[in-house]
Design an enzyme around this catalytic site. Structure first.
Site, short mmCIF file in Angstrom:
data_model
loop_
_atom_site.label_atom_id
_atom_site.label_comp_id
_atom_site.label_asym_id
_atom_site.label_seq_id
_atom_site.Cartn_x
_atom_site.Cartn_y
_atom_site.Cartn_z
N ASP A 31 0.86 -1.19 0.00
CA ASP A 31 0.00 0.00 0.00
C ASP A 31 0.90 1.24 0.00
O ASP A 31 1.28 1.73 -1.05
CB ASP A 31 -0.91 -0.08 1.22
CG ASP A 31 -1.94 1.03 1.27
OD1 ASP A 31 -2.28 1.57 0.21
OD2 ASP A 31 -2.43 1.35 2.38
N GLY B 55 3.94 1.09 1.27
CA GLY B 55 5.28 0.54 1.12
C GLY B 55 6.10 0.62 2.39
O GLY B 55 7.22 0.11 2.44
N LEU C 288 7.02 -3.08 4.16
CA LEU C 288 8.05 -3.89 3.52
C LEU C 288 9.40 -3.20 3.55
O LEU C 288 10.43 -3.85 3.76
CB LEU C 288 7.64 -4.24 2.08
CG LEU C 288 6.54 -5.31 1.99
CD1 LEU C 288 6.13 -5.54 0.55
CD2 LEU C 288 7.00 -6.63 2.61
P1 5GP Z 1 1.91 -0.45 3.88
O1 5GP Z 1 2.35 -0.90 2.51
O2 5GP Z 1 1.08 0.79 3.81
O3 5GP Z 1 2.99 -0.35 4.88
O4 5GP Z 1 0.94 -1.47 4.55
C1 5GP Z 1 0.44 -2.57 4.01
C2 5GP Z 1 -0.52 -3.13 5.05
O5 5GP Z 1 -1.70 -2.30 5.15
C3 5GP Z 1 -1.00 -4.46 4.58
O6 5GP Z 1 -0.19 -5.50 5.08
C4 5GP Z 1 -2.41 -4.51 5.11
O7 5GP Z 1 -2.41 -5.03 6.41
C5 5GP Z 1 -2.87 -3.07 5.18
N1 5GP Z 1 -3.72 -2.70 4.01
C6 5GP Z 1 -3.42 -1.80 3.05
N2 5GP Z 1 -4.41 -1.71 2.15
C7 5GP Z 1 -5.36 -2.59 2.52
C8 5GP Z 1 -6.64 -2.98 1.97
O8 5GP Z 1 -7.13 -2.52 0.94
N3 5GP Z 1 -7.33 -3.95 2.66
C9 5GP Z 1 -6.85 -4.51 3.79
N4 5GP Z 1 -7.61 -5.42 4.38
N5 5GP Z 1 -5.65 -4.16 4.35
C10 5GP Z 1 -4.91 -3.23 3.71
#
Ligand code: 5GP
Ligand code: MG
Length: 185
Positions: free
Chosen positions: A101, A103, A106
């Site tokens: 999302d 990032g 990761l």
């Molecule tokens: P980021 O890339 O923002 O650090 O976080 C990714 C995390 O945000 C994912 O592992 C997930 O837990 C949560 N996340 C982001 N977008 C979504 C979505 O559309 N649906 C769900 N259920 N979780 C999401």
């Protein structure tokens, strides 16, 4: 409960894609000490399907990462719990997450694993959301690219529900709003 969710990616599309990702990973790591490190909890379903498509020897490990965004700041703090993660020193680690999302998750985990002495770190995600990324990171293996919508199913949750759905879908907005209001009251 299923009726609230509109299918975005079907079960058979997911299974086909996971099978081909498995083949790719198998070819890329055939001579390497592979550890697949899955980020809890969202990647569990994909983990179970993916590893059964990879016939080379490999280890399975789990790690938990929760991000908290302060009320008065945009900075994100990531708390990592690695009590289920074995030693990754000198291993080739493939980090598996449900969705990329912003990032942040990761990116922080890659840095953490490099500090732990991993020989290499690559990333695999089921989904990549377009238009929300905050840090430059390219997943090495990506199932599907999706628009900026909130998705559930195949591991992804809303309030810890819907993870069990065999497909990925979009929660209908009025239902999300209603559930959120119920939760707040
Ligand atoms: P980021 O890339 O923002 O650090 O976080 C990714 C995390 O945000 C994912 O592992 C997930 O837990 C949560 N996340 C982001 N977008 C979504 C979505 O559309 N649906 C769900 N259920 N979780 C999401
Ligand atoms: Mg997650």
């Amino acid at each position: 409960m299923d009726h609230k969710v509109e299918t975005l990616i079907s079960e058979s599309e997911i299974q086909d894609r996971v099978r081909s990702l498995g083949r790719q990973i198998e070819a890329d790591y055939h001579d390497k000490p592979l550890t697949i490190l899955a980020v809890l909890t969202g990647s569990l379903i994909m983990l179970a399907d993916l590893v059964r498509r990879i016939s080379i020897p490999h280890r399975i490990a789990l790690i938990q990462a929760s991000s908290y965004r302060g009320a008065t700041t945009v900075a994100t703090t990531l708390v990592i719990n690695e009590s289920f993660a074995p030693d990754v020193a000198n291993r080739d680690v493939l980090l598996l997450d449900d969705i990329l999302d912003t990032g942040q998750t990761l990116t922080a985990l890659i840095r953490h694993l490099a500090d732990r002495g991993a020989r290499s770190v690559r990333t695999a995600v089921l989904l990549r959301k377009i238009g929300r990324q905050e840090v430059p990171i390219e997943p090495d293996y990506c199932g599907f690219t999706i628009p900026d919508v909130f998705v559930v199913g195949y591991g992804l949750d809303f309030n810890d529900d819907y993870r069990h759905l065999p497909y990925v879908g979009v929660l209908k907005e009025q239902e999300v709003v209603r559930d959120t209001q119920l939760q707040d009251s």
